[in-house]
Design a protein around this motif. Sequence first.
Motif, mmCIF file in Angstrom:
data_model
loop_
_atom_site.group_PDB
_atom_site.id
_atom_site.type_symbol
_atom_site.label_atom_id
_atom_site.label_comp_id
_atom_site.label_asym_id
_atom_site.label_seq_id
_atom_site.Cartn_x
_atom_site.Cartn_y
_atom_site.Cartn_z
ATOM 1 N N GLN A 258 -10.176 2.078 13.945
ATOM 2 C CA GLN A 258 -10.754 1.762 12.638
ATOM 3 C C GLN A 258 -9.658 1.623 11.579
ATOM 4 O O GLN A 258 -9.717 0.723 10.732
ATOM 5 N N ALA A 259 -8.663 2.490 11.631
ATOM 6 C CA ALA A 259 -7.545 2.384 10.690
ATOM 7 C C ALA A 259 -6.791 1.078 10.895
ATOM 8 O O ALA A 259 -6.389 0.413 9.930
ATOM 9 N N HIS A 260 -6.592 0.693 12.153
ATOM 10 C CA HIS A 260 -5.908 -0.564 12.439
ATOM 11 C C HIS A 260 -6.719 -1.749 11.929
ATOM 12 O O HIS A 260 -6.166 -2.683 11.322
ATOM 13 N N THR A 261 -8.033 -1.717 12.143
ATOM 14 C CA THR A 261 -8.903 -2.820 11.723
ATOM 15 C C THR A 261 -8.895 -2.984 10.209
ATOM 16 O O THR A 261 -8.906 -4.104 9.696
ATOM 17 N N THR A 262 -8.881 -1.888 9.487
ATOM 18 C CA THR A 262 -8.978 -1.932 8.027
ATOM 19 C C THR A 262 -7.614 -1.912 7.338
ATOM 20 O O THR A 262 -7.558 -1.985 6.102
ATOM 21 N N ALA A 263 -6.521 -1.803 8.113
ATOM 22 C CA ALA A 263 -5.163 -1.717 7.548
ATOM 23 C C ALA A 263 -5.040 -0.561 6.568
ATOM 24 O O ALA A 263 -4.462 -0.669 5.494
ATOM 25 N N THR A 264 -5.630 0.573 6.955
ATOM 26 C CA THR A 264 -5.508 1.805 6.192
ATOM 27 C C THR A 264 -4.728 2.813 7.030
ATOM 28 O O THR A 264 -4.414 2.566 8.193
ATOM 29 N N TYR A 265 -4.440 3.967 6.432
ATOM 30 C CA TYR A 265 -3.588 4.948 7.097
ATOM 31 C C TYR A 265 -4.289 6.293 7.134
ATOM 32 O O TYR A 265 -4.655 6.851 6.093
ATOM 33 N N THR A 266 -4.482 6.804 8.361
ATOM 34 C CA THR A 266 -5.043 8.137 8.522
ATOM 35 C C THR A 266 -3.950 9.156 8.227
ATOM 36 O O THR A 266 -2.842 9.070 8.768
ATOM 37 N N ILE A 267 -4.257 10.108 7.352
ATOM 38 C CA ILE A 267 -3.228 11.024 6.864
ATOM 39 C C ILE A 267 -3.589 12.464 7.202
ATOM 40 O O ILE A 267 -4.737 12.792 7.523
ATOM 41 N N SER A 268 -2.581 13.305 7.144
ATOM 42 C CA SER A 268 -2.749 14.747 7.352
ATOM 43 C C SER A 268 -1.855 15.462 6.354
ATOM 44 O O SER A 268 -1.192 14.842 5.522
ATOM 45 N N SER A 269 -1.808 16.779 6.452
ATOM 46 C CA SER A 269 -0.966 17.549 5.537
ATOM 47 C C SER A 269 0.516 17.241 5.734
ATOM 48 O O SER A 269 1.335 17.508 4.843
ATOM 49 N N ALA A 270 0.867 16.652 6.874
ATOM 50 C CA ALA A 270 2.264 16.334 7.143
ATOM 51 C C ALA A 270 2.638 14.909 6.741
ATOM 52 O O ALA A 270 3.814 14.532 6.847
ATOM 53 N N THR A 271 1.698 14.120 6.285
ATOM 54 C CA THR A 271 1.984 12.739 5.906
ATOM 55 C C THR A 271 2.885 12.716 4.674
ATOM 56 O O THR A 271 2.595 13.385 3.680
ATOM 57 N N PRO A 272 3.976 11.941 4.698
ATOM 58 C CA PRO A 272 4.915 11.947 3.569
ATOM 59 C C PRO A 272 4.431 11.077 2.409
ATOM 60 O O PRO A 272 4.074 9.915 2.587
ATOM 61 N N PHE A 273 4.426 11.655 1.218
ATOM 62 C CA PHE A 273 4.083 10.945 -0.014
ATOM 63 C C PHE A 273 5.206 11.137 -1.028
ATOM 64 O O PHE A 273 5.976 12.095 -0.965
ATOM 65 N N ALA A 274 5.254 10.220 -1.986
ATOM 66 C CA ALA A 274 6.135 10.356 -3.145
ATOM 67 C C ALA A 274 5.291 10.161 -4.390
ATOM 68 O O ALA A 274 4.125 9.737 -4.319
ATOM 69 N N ALA A 275 5.862 10.479 -5.536
ATOM 70 C CA ALA A 275 5.160 10.224 -6.786
ATOM 71 C C ALA A 275 4.937 8.725 -6.947
ATOM 72 O O ALA A 275 5.687 7.897 -6.417
ATOM 73 N N ALA A 276 3.871 8.368 -7.635
ATOM 74 C CA ALA A 276 3.608 6.953 -7.917
ATOM 75 C C ALA A 276 4.811 6.337 -8.623
ATOM 76 O O ALA A 276 5.469 6.990 -9.451
ATOM 77 N N GLN A 277 5.120 5.094 -8.276
ATOM 78 C CA GLN A 277 6.242 4.401 -8.894
ATOM 79 C C GLN A 277 5.805 3.529 -10.063
ATOM 80 O O GLN A 277 6.596 3.241 -10.953
ATOM 81 N N ASN A 278 4.560 3.091 -10.050
ATOM 82 C CA ASN A 278 4.070 2.209 -11.106
ATOM 83 C C ASN A 278 3.972 2.966 -12.426
ATOM 84 O O ASN A 278 3.385 4.055 -12.498
ATOM 85 N N LYS A 279 4.553 2.415 -13.485
ATOM 86 C CA LYS A 279 4.628 3.129 -14.759
ATOM 87 C C LYS A 279 3.248 3.364 -15.366
ATOM 88 O O LYS A 279 3.029 4.374 -16.059
#
Length: 414
Positions: A258-279
Motif C-alpha cells: 500500500q505504501a508503494h502504491t501510494t508513494a507514501t512512507y511507513t514510519i516508526s520511532s526510528a524513522t529519521p526526520f529533520a526540522a521543516a526547511q520551508n520558511k
Amino acid sequence: MNFPPPPMASSYVHPNMAPLGPYTSDPRFSTSAASAAASITASRTTSSFSSAGAEASSSSLSPPPDYVAQPFTRVNNRTYFRDPDNPYPLPCDLAEIHRQSLRTMTMMQVFGAPSCAPRLPSKRPKRVLELACGSGLWSSACHDYFVRHGEKDASFTGLDITSFAPDLRKRGVNWQFVRHDLRKSSLPFPSEHFDFVFIKDASLCQSATAQQVDLLSEPLRVLSRGGILELWDSDYVFRALLPNPSPPPKLAEKDHDQAHTTATYTISSATPFAAAQNKYLLDYNSWVEKAFEKHKLTAMPCATIGLSFTAEADAFSNVGVRRIAIPLGGEVRWENTARQQKKLTPDQLALRQTALVTIIQMIEGMEPILREASGKTQNEWDKWWASMTTDLLQKNGLANGECLEVGAWWGQKK
C-alpha cells in the motif's frame, strides 16, 4: 485518483464523495495547483455557514451568553465556537467540513480502507460508534466497506457536539446521531454497548491534560469485551523526512504494498526526520506551538495517542499501529536520486497535492489564533498568506521532504 478543491456551498449535498470504491480512483479530484489556489482564495471570501444560532451578537447590557443556544460566532467570515472554555481552534462551517472530508479520504487512501484493525471473523461488529463524527463520512464509508465484505447488519451511531451529518438512513445506513460534548466526563451510553469504537481527528476537542488522563477510559468503558477501539489522527507540526527511510521491521506485506502504491512512507520511532526547511512552515510551526500552548492543546497528538495506548496496555489483548508520512505537494528532491526511482503517477501526485491543500486550508481556518500568536496585523497576515500559498502551490517550496504525518492505533479489549 484526482483530488478536487472543495465544492462550493450551493453544490453541497453530503461530503460522502460516493462511490468511495477501493479508495484508489475518483474522477472528481484535480491535481491542478492553480485550481487549488483558486479554491482556497475563493473560500477566504465566500465561506459561509447558515445555521440557527450561527450569528452571535454581544452587548455590554446583554445577559451572559448562552453558549448552548447560540454556540457560534463569526470571525473573518468563518464560523467558530464562541465558548471561551472550548479550545477547538478550527471553524465549524461548510468549508471546514469539506476539508475534513478530503483529509478523511486521504487517510483512507493511504491506509487502504476505513479501518486498519484486523477484521475478526469471530467478532463481527454489530454496533459501531464514531466519536466526533462530523459529517458522518467515515460511518458511511465504513458501512459500505462492511457491506462489500458481507457484513450487512451493523448499526452506526455518530456523536458530536453539534449536528453536521445528514440522515444517513436515506442512503441505507442503520444510523443515529447523538449530540454530546466530549469534554464531559462520561459518554451517554451504557458500558460494553459497542463492538467497534472509532475516533478520528478528535485531539483538538479536549485539552492536552484531559487527553493524557481520559483519552481512552470512556471509549473503553462503552466497548464490549473482544471489541475494537481505533483512533486516527495527524500532527499539527510539520517535519521533513530525511532521504530514503527504511520501512519498519516486520512491516506486513500488504502495508508495504500500500505504501508503494501510494508513494507514501511507513514510519516508526526510528524513522529519521529533520526540522521543516520551508520558511513558511517554520513560521507556522512556531505560531501553532505558541497558540496551542496557550489554549492547552497538543500540537503533536500522535505521540500522546501512542502513550495512551501504552498506559492502557492491560486493557487490551493486542494492539497495533500504522504511522504514515505523506510528502507534500510533489516529488521530493532526494526521490529523484533514489535508485530505480520511477516518476510519480498522476494518482500519487494527486494524493500529495490533496494532503497539501488540506493543510493550507487548515492554516487558513486557524487564522485567528495564528495571527494572535504571530503578532501580525491583518494586512501583514494577508501578505504572508499570499506569499505562502504561492510558494507552496506554485514554486515547489516543499521539495525537501516536508510531510503530513498521520497515524492509526487500535486495540482489542480483553
